[in-house]
Motif scaffolding. Structure first.
Motif, PDB file in Angstrom:
ATOM      1  N   SER A  21       0.843  -1.193   0.000  1.00 54.82           N
ATOM      2  CA  SER A  21       0.000   0.000   0.000  1.00 54.82           C
ATOM      3  C   SER A  21       0.878   1.242   0.000  1.00 54.82           C
ATOM      4  O   SER A  21       1.991   1.222   0.521  1.00 54.82           O
ATOM      5  N   VAL A  23       0.216   5.375   0.842  1.00 52.41           N
ATOM      6  CA  VAL A  23      -0.682   6.457   1.227  1.00 52.41           C
ATOM      7  C   VAL A  23      -0.012   7.786   0.941  1.00 52.41           C
ATOM      8  O   VAL A  23       1.131   8.020   1.358  1.00 52.41           O
ATOM      9  N   GLU A  73      -7.352   3.899  -4.780  1.00 60.54           N
ATOM     10  CA  GLU A  73      -8.594   4.420  -4.203  1.00 60.54           C
ATOM     11  C   GLU A  73      -8.369   5.901  -3.948  1.00 60.54           C
ATOM     12  O   GLU A  73      -7.811   6.289  -2.925  1.00 60.54           O
ATOM     13  N   LYS A  76      -9.281   7.620  -0.734  1.00 59.23           N
ATOM     14  CA  LYS A  76      -8.397   7.359   0.409  1.00 59.23           C
ATOM     15  C   LYS A  76      -6.974   7.810   0.146  1.00 59.23           C
ATOM     16  O   LYS A  76      -6.082   7.565   0.970  1.00 59.23           O
ATOM     17  N   ASN A  77      -6.758   8.465  -1.016  1.00 56.51           N
ATOM     18  CA  ASN A  77      -5.389   8.870  -1.391  1.00 56.51           C
ATOM     19  C   ASN A  77      -4.412   7.705  -1.293  1.00 56.51           C
ATOM     20  O   ASN A  77      -3.274   7.871  -0.849  1.00 56.51           O
ATOM     21  N   THR A  78      -4.837   6.551  -1.741  1.00 56.53           N
ATOM     22  CA  THR A  78      -4.067   5.327  -1.562  1.00 56.53           C
ATOM     23  C   THR A  78      -3.953   4.551  -2.866  1.00 56.53           C
ATOM     24  O   THR A  78      -4.889   4.500  -3.656  1.00 56.53           O
TER      25      THR A  78
END
Length: 124
Positions: A21, A23, A73, A76-78
């Motif tokens: 992931s 972020v 996403e 979600k800034n992800t």
């Protein structure tokens, strides 16, 4: 200036899976291409995968096609990298990046920002 923080790295046996992931913070990345690069021991950093801001354009380095899946996403800034059927040669530090376009990230390595990296180790 955007800040990128990766997570999800670790050690896995060959054939296993990991999900990385990334972020982003500092600004929205909804209109920004993002991607993953990796640096194996003794080698230069190399392109792995990239995705456009909308998610409509995606590209992969040939050796990971069919095994890795990049997604994002924006709410979600992800961004994610699902890595399946891992091989020992996938062992590397994986970096989250932003760029202007998927094609220039892949073909010219044009990157605007880097994360600190997360280590993936695949044992045989």
């Amino acid at each position: 200036q955007v800040q990128l923080v990766e997570s999800g790295g670790g050690m896995v046996q060959a054939g296993g899976s990991l999900r990385l992931s990334c972020v982003a913070s500092g600004r929205t990345i909804s209109y920004t291409a993002m991607g993953w690069f990796r640096q194996a021991p003794g080698k230069e950093r190399a392109f792995v995968a990239a995705i456009s801001g909308s998610g409509g354009t995606i590209d992969y380095e040939d050796s990971v096609k069919g095994r890795f899946n990049i997604s994002r996403e924006n709410a979600k800034n992800t961004m994610y990298l699902q890595m399946n059927s891992l091989k020992p040669e996938d062992t590397a530090v994986y970096y989250c990046v932003t760029g202007s376009r998927v094609v220039t990230m892949k073909t010219r390595g044009y990157v605007e920002a880097w994360g600190q990296g997360t280590l993936v180790t695949v044992s045989s």
